[in-house]
Enzyme design. Structure first.
Site, short mmCIF file in Angstrom:
data_model
loop_
_atom_site.label_atom_id
_atom_site.label_comp_id
_atom_site.label_asym_id
_atom_site.label_seq_id
_atom_site.Cartn_x
_atom_site.Cartn_y
_atom_site.Cartn_z
CG PHE A 234 -1.94 1.12 1.23
CD1 PHE A 234 -3.47 1.30 0.32
CD2 PHE A 234 -1.81 1.92 1.81
CE1 PHE A 234 -4.31 1.36 1.27
CE2 PHE A 234 -2.46 3.40 1.25
CZ PHE A 234 -4.32 3.09 1.14
CB ILE A 236 0.14 7.42 -1.45
CG1 ILE A 236 -1.06 7.28 -0.79
CG2 ILE A 236 -0.13 9.27 -1.86
CD1 ILE A 236 -1.72 6.47 -2.47
CD GLU A 269 2.50 -9.68 2.65
OE1 GLU A 269 3.83 -9.98 2.86
OE2 GLU A 269 1.90 -9.80 1.71
#
Length: 388
Positions: A234, A236, A269
């Protein structure tokens, strides 16, 4: 480590994290050979250059990796003021300049560019032709400091899309440079779901897209007939951080996964502290907006925890943490009985979660350790509640 007998060679040692620079290049300034976004540095480079994050053989080393902001076509430039061409040894043998390009080639796409003019041509072409791959899942707007609105879109795709495999080859380096402990995922496994975020400038066919970040998720079998969705990577990118994009991406993922009948739970995770905070804040907002906390007070019955877990498809630990945060937000600490009931509920969870570490302690040491852990959790909750 370099032998003290050859300490003069230390000026040829470079920290690869400090000398590496990335940029996203978009058309508006491309003709002037300048970048729209500010350059940004990786968080770490040890997955590529080793634990020490150093290379030998160059003075004034600079590693620049530029990306076309839409297609992520990649340009690599390695420059230096002086290269080591002499002779010397250290504890590991003969010293020679590292093959930086060769090392990076193992992690960069095969079509990486070395001609900057060709790269700029592709940047300009991107503005006319590049469109995100996959299925559009959601869109949202972000208000700028000037009061303008920027548009963003989130797309879903899998590795069954062969064109996306090539696109993923270009974007996957970001995971190594910004996600602790990350590694490349298997692009032959079509079970992976990849969600990409793009800034959208303009409308309809003339719209121009710029890559913002992405998330990977994988379905695991959950007995007897369900699926547990696990968020894996994940990210950005730095030019877009602290603007709410992580929240928008997480909320989109939560909505997509939890509305699937076959999905029984959403897991993460090995989340780092920053992502754990983002997750906590968004889960709290979701539960609050759905009136999940209505009527709760400590101690919350186990049946209620299980009911919330099943309804909102979060892990038991995550539900418990959100319930604890809510209870703390409503707690009157001057009410000694209520405060004691709250502390006991939190400590019971902490004890069960850390039982392997606590079981060999004597009673006094265990009590002291639990209290210290509880104090840290309460402080963490107060900090998070200020942001919800």
């Amino acid at each position: 480590m370099f032998s003290s007998a050859f300490s003069d060679f230390s000026e040829f040692v470079s920290n690869t994290t400090e000398c590496t620079e990335l940029q996203l290049v978009r058309q508006s300034n491309a003709e002037e050979n300048s970048q729209e976004s500010e350059p940004f540095k990786p968080e770490f480079t040890y997955p590529i250059f080793g634990e020490q994050e150093t290379v030998f053989g160059y003075k004034g080393l600079q590693i620049k990796i530029n990306y076309a902001s839409g297609s992520l076509k990649t340009y690599l430039n390695i420059s230096y003021k002086e290269k080591f061409n002499g002779q010397g040894t250290n504890d590991t043998g003969v010293l020679e300049a590292a093959d930086i390009k060769g090392t990076l080639s193992e992690y960069l796409p095969s079509d990486v560019l070395s001609n900057y003019d060709e790269f700029i041509r592709i940047v300009q072409e991107d503005a006319k032709t590049f469109k995100p791959l996959g299925e559009k899942m959601s869109e949202y707007k972000v208000e700028t400091e000037d009061g303008d609105e920027e548009q963003y879109e989130i797309y879903r795709t899998t590795f069954s899309n062969t064109k996306f495999r090539s696109y993923h080859d270009r974007m996957q380096l970001f995971a190594l440079l910004f996600i602790e402990g990350s590694s490349y995922i298997d692009n032959e496994d079509e079970k992976w779901e990849i969600y990409t975020v793009f800034e959208k400038q303009g409308q309809n066919e003339s719209a121009v897209y710029h890559f913002v970040g992405y998330c990977t998720a994988y379905p695991f079998f959950c007995w007897p007939e369900n699926i547990r969705m696990r968020i894996s990577q994940f990210l950005i990118l730095p030019p877009y951080q602290k603007q709410g994009h992580g929240n928008s991406l997480y909320q989109t993922l939560y909505c997509i996964f939890t509305t699937r009948n076959e999905v029984c739970e959403l897991t993460v995770e090995d989340p780092n502290e920053e992502f754990s905070n983002l997750r906590d804040k968004n889960d709290m907002r979701i539960l609050r907006d759905q009136h999940a906390f209505q009527g709760l007070q400590a101690p919350v019955p186990e049946e209620k925890i299980k009911e919330l877990q099943k309804r909102f498809k979060l892990t038991e630990r995550q539900i418990r943490r959100c319930v604890e945060m809510y209870l703390l937000s409503k707690l009157n600490k001057l009410d000694s009985a209520a405060y004691k009931a709250y502390r006991l509920q939190v400590k019971q969870r902490l004890y069960l979660f850390n039982i392997d570490a606590l079981k060999d302690m004597d009673a006094d040491e265990m009590k002291e350790k639990l209290q210290a852990t509880y104090d840290g959790v309460e402080e963490e909750y107060h900090d998070l509640l200020e942001q919800v």
